[in-house]
Design a protein around this motif. Sequence first.
Motif, PDB file in Angstrom:
ATOM      1  N   ASP A   1       0.812  -1.208   0.000  1.00  0.00           N
ATOM      2  CA  ASP A   1       0.000   0.000   0.000  1.00  0.00           C
ATOM      3  C   ASP A   1       0.850   1.266   0.000  1.00  0.00           C
ATOM      4  OD1 ASP A   1      -2.158  -1.685   0.127  1.00  0.00           O
ATOM      5  OD2 ASP A   1      -2.695  -1.212   2.199  1.00  0.00           O
ATOM      6  N   VAL A   2       0.178   2.363  -0.363  1.00  0.00           N
ATOM      7  CA  VAL A   2       0.747   3.702  -0.240  1.00  0.00           C
ATOM      8  C   VAL A   2      -0.140   4.482   0.719  1.00  0.00           C
ATOM      9  CG1 VAL A   2       1.129   5.903  -1.427  1.00  0.00           C
ATOM     10  CG2 VAL A   2       1.836   3.772  -2.514  1.00  0.00           C
ATOM     11  N   VAL A   3       0.469   5.240   1.608  1.00  0.00           N
ATOM     12  CA  VAL A   3      -0.280   6.101   2.524  1.00  0.00           C
ATOM     13  C   VAL A   3       0.139   7.543   2.285  1.00  0.00           C
ATOM     14  CG1 VAL A   3      -0.834   6.641   4.928  1.00  0.00           C
ATOM     15  CG2 VAL A   3      -0.467   4.257   4.231  1.00  0.00           C
ATOM     16  N   MET A   4      -0.833   8.372   1.908  1.00  0.00           N
ATOM     17  CA  MET A   4      -0.592   9.789   1.682  1.00  0.00           C
ATOM     18  C   MET A   4      -1.098  10.556   2.893  1.00  0.00           C
ATOM     19  SD  MET A   4      -2.061  12.221  -1.402  1.00  0.00           S
ATOM     20  CE  MET A   4      -1.366  11.156  -2.664  1.00  0.00           C
ATOM     21  N   VAL A   5      -0.205  11.280   3.538  1.00  0.00           N
ATOM     22  CA  VAL A   5      -0.561  12.043   4.739  1.00  0.00           C
ATOM     23  C   VAL A   5      -0.414  13.526   4.416  1.00  0.00           C
ATOM     24  CG1 VAL A   5      -0.104  12.420   7.174  1.00  0.00           C
ATOM     25  CG2 VAL A   5       0.297  10.158   6.176  1.00  0.00           C
ATOM     26  N   VAL A   6      -1.497  14.260   4.689  1.00  0.00           N
ATOM     27  CA  VAL A   6      -1.543  15.685   4.344  1.00  0.00           C
ATOM     28  C   VAL A   6      -1.600  16.521   5.615  1.00  0.00           C
ATOM     29  CG1 VAL A   6      -2.723  17.466   3.009  1.00  0.00           C
ATOM     30  CG2 VAL A   6      -2.829  15.067   2.260  1.00  0.00           C
ATOM     31  N   SER A   7      -0.659  17.419   5.767  1.00  0.00           N
ATOM     32  CA  SER A   7      -0.664  18.374   6.879  1.00  0.00           C
ATOM     33  C   SER A   7       0.226  19.534   6.486  1.00  0.00           C
ATOM     34  CB  SER A   7      -0.149  17.741   8.174  1.00  0.00           C
ATOM     35  OG  SER A   7       0.027  18.736   9.173  1.00  0.00           O
ATOM     36  N   THR A   8      -0.352  20.700   6.327  1.00  0.00           N
ATOM     37  CA  THR A   8       0.440  21.840   5.880  1.00  0.00           C
ATOM     38  C   THR A   8       1.497  22.218   6.906  1.00  0.00           C
ATOM     39  OG1 THR A   8      -1.231  22.741   4.389  1.00  0.00           O
ATOM     40  CG2 THR A   8       0.349  24.297   5.295  1.00  0.00           C
ATOM     41  N   SER A   9       1.134  22.296   8.181  1.00  0.00           N
ATOM     42  CA  SER A   9       2.136  22.660   9.186  1.00  0.00           C
ATOM     43  C   SER A   9       3.119  21.527   9.436  1.00  0.00           C
ATOM     44  CB  SER A   9       1.469  23.060  10.503  1.00  0.00           C
ATOM     45  OG  SER A   9       1.003  21.929  11.212  1.00  0.00           O
ATOM     46  N   GLY A  10       2.628  20.282   9.387  1.00  0.00           N
ATOM     47  CA  GLY A  10       3.493  19.133   9.617  1.00  0.00           C
ATOM     48  C   GLY A  10       4.066  19.047  11.017  1.00  0.00           C
ATOM     49  N   ARG A  11       3.499  19.802  11.957  1.00  0.00           N
ATOM     50  CA  ARG A  11       4.074  19.864  13.303  1.00  0.00           C
ATOM     51  C   ARG A  11       3.273  19.081  14.337  1.00  0.00           C
ATOM     52  NH1 ARG A  11       2.567  25.667  16.069  1.00  0.00           N
ATOM     53  NH2 ARG A  11       4.361  25.022  17.336  1.00  0.00           N
ATOM     54  N   ASN A  12       2.027  18.717  14.004  1.00  0.00           N
ATOM     55  CA  ASN A  12       1.145  18.097  14.991  1.00  0.00           C
ATOM     56  C   ASN A  12       1.340  16.579  15.055  1.00  0.00           C
ATOM     57  OD1 ASN A  12      -0.138  20.442  16.009  1.00  0.00           O
ATOM     58  ND2 ASN A  12      -1.316  20.571  14.111  1.00  0.00           N
ATOM     59  N   PRO A  13       1.189  15.999  16.240  1.00  0.00           N
ATOM     60  CA  PRO A  13       1.507  14.581  16.430  1.00  0.00           C
ATOM     61  C   PRO A  13       0.683  13.606  15.604  1.00  0.00           C
ATOM     62  CG  PRO A  13       1.502  15.699  18.552  1.00  0.00           C
ATOM     63  CD  PRO A  13       0.968  16.682  17.543  1.00  0.00           C
ATOM     64  N   VAL A  14      -0.623  13.858  15.432  1.00  0.00           N
ATOM     65  CA  VAL A  14      -1.456  12.825  14.799  1.00  0.00           C
ATOM     66  C   VAL A  14      -1.009  12.505  13.371  1.00  0.00           C
ATOM     67  CG1 VAL A  14      -3.770  12.234  13.997  1.00  0.00           C
ATOM     68  CG2 VAL A  14      -3.452  13.118  16.311  1.00  0.00           C
TER      69      VAL A  14
ATOM     70  N   SER B   1       4.089  21.739   4.074  1.00  0.00           N
ATOM     71  CA  SER B   1       4.846  22.944   3.768  1.00  0.00           C
ATOM     72  C   SER B   1       6.168  22.918   4.513  1.00  0.00           C
ATOM     73  CB  SER B   1       4.060  24.198   4.160  1.00  0.00           C
ATOM     74  OG  SER B   1       4.881  25.348   4.044  1.00  0.00           O
ATOM     75  N   LEU B   2       7.250  22.996   3.792  1.00  0.00           N
ATOM     76  CA  LEU B   2       8.575  22.988   4.421  1.00  0.00           C
ATOM     77  C   LEU B   2       8.953  24.355   4.985  1.00  0.00           C
ATOM     78  CD1 LEU B   2      10.531  20.652   1.973  1.00  0.00           C
ATOM     79  CD2 LEU B   2       9.398  20.092   4.130  1.00  0.00           C
ATOM     80  N   ALA B   3       8.047  25.318   4.846  1.00  0.00           N
ATOM     81  CA  ALA B   3       8.290  26.619   5.467  1.00  0.00           C
ATOM     82  C   ALA B   3       8.082  26.554   6.975  1.00  0.00           C
ATOM     83  CB  ALA B   3       7.358  27.675   4.864  1.00  0.00           C
ATOM     84  N   TYR B   4       7.203  25.676   7.430  1.00  0.00           N
ATOM     85  CA  TYR B   4       6.857  25.619   8.848  1.00  0.00           C
ATOM     86  C   TYR B   4       8.006  25.139   9.745  1.00  0.00           C
ATOM     87  CZ  TYR B   4       1.928  26.841   8.300  1.00  0.00           C
ATOM     88  OH  TYR B   4       0.756  27.519   8.054  1.00  0.00           O
TER      89      TYR B   4
ATOM     90  N   SER C   1       8.047  25.212  16.166  1.00  0.00           N
ATOM     91  CA  SER C   1       8.530  23.976  16.778  1.00  0.00           C
ATOM     92  C   SER C   1       7.551  22.833  16.537  1.00  0.00           C
ATOM     93  CB  SER C   1       8.722  24.175  18.283  1.00  0.00           C
ATOM     94  OG  SER C   1       7.486  24.511  18.896  1.00  0.00           O
ATOM     95  N   SER C   2       8.063  21.610  16.584  1.00  0.00           N
ATOM     96  CA  SER C   2       7.217  20.424  16.502  1.00  0.00           C
ATOM     97  C   SER C   2       6.471  20.231  17.811  1.00  0.00           C
ATOM     98  CB  SER C   2       8.068  19.188  16.208  1.00  0.00           C
ATOM     99  OG  SER C   2       7.304  17.994  16.367  1.00  0.00           O
ATOM    100  N   ARG C   3       5.252  19.696  17.711  1.00  0.00           N
ATOM    101  CA  ARG C   3       4.490  19.334  18.908  1.00  0.00           C
ATOM    102  C   ARG C   3       4.599  17.842  19.210  1.00  0.00           C
ATOM    103  NH1 ARG C   3      -0.011  23.105  16.737  1.00  0.00           N
ATOM    104  NH2 ARG C   3       0.191  24.968  18.041  1.00  0.00           N
TER     105      ARG C   3
END
Length: 245
Positions: free
Chosen positions: A106-119, A139-142, A147-149
């Motif tokens: 399988d392939v899993v696509m995960v979408v999160s613009t900030s990319g900082r949240n745990p879920v 977004s690699l700007a974040y 900081s990461s959560r």
Amino acid sequence: MFNQYFEKLKELLTTVEEVEEKSIKAAANEIAKCIENDGIVHVFGCGHSHMIGEELFYRAGGLVPINPILIEDLMLHKGAVRSSQLEQQNDFADSFMGDISIAPNDVVMVVSTSGRNPVPIDVAKWAKKQMAFVISITSLAYPKTVSSRHKDGQYLFQAADLVIDNHIPLGDAMMELPNLEVSFGSGSTVVGTAIANAIMVEAVNMLVEHQFTPPIFKSGNADGAAEHNRELINKYKNRIPMLDK
């Protein structure tokens, strides 16, 4: 103002098209391989990002083996503030990922613009433990600014096998006015759905080049579509229960 918004979107889409070309093609190649090997493409996002999964699922002209991971507690209609709070909880993904059937093909696509949240990060990590290939749209700007959560200090891009930068600015608001203190006019959903669809059409092209018939839904309003679609649903419904509920 709306003309300026369209111009901003055009600039963003052009940037993604040019800068992320190799990554989009690489993602499409992984999805084509997945489908050729009877795999499923799972799509996950919290809040507004969940719409990317709905965009691709059960879509006329879209690939059939798409499984959106829709967790209502992480969607806005169950409580907007609560959904944001849950997305920030470490280990919350454990409460639902055990119910998702993810296989090595399988392939899993995960979408999160900030990319900082745990879920979203934990969903990506969970999928990798199942030996699935993980694609992130973020977004690699974040990470350069916030900081990461996550308890391990990770960002989404660090938990994925392949990263596609949506080039969304910090705050996901592209418009400004001199007499207004806050920015406005989000772009992540438009750009995110464009990226996701771009990956899928490229994957279809690759499947055809490989002489593999892509499993694509026909519009339910077209003659003969019901039989065509039912055959495809029967093929995939055991792994994507939402197809036939």
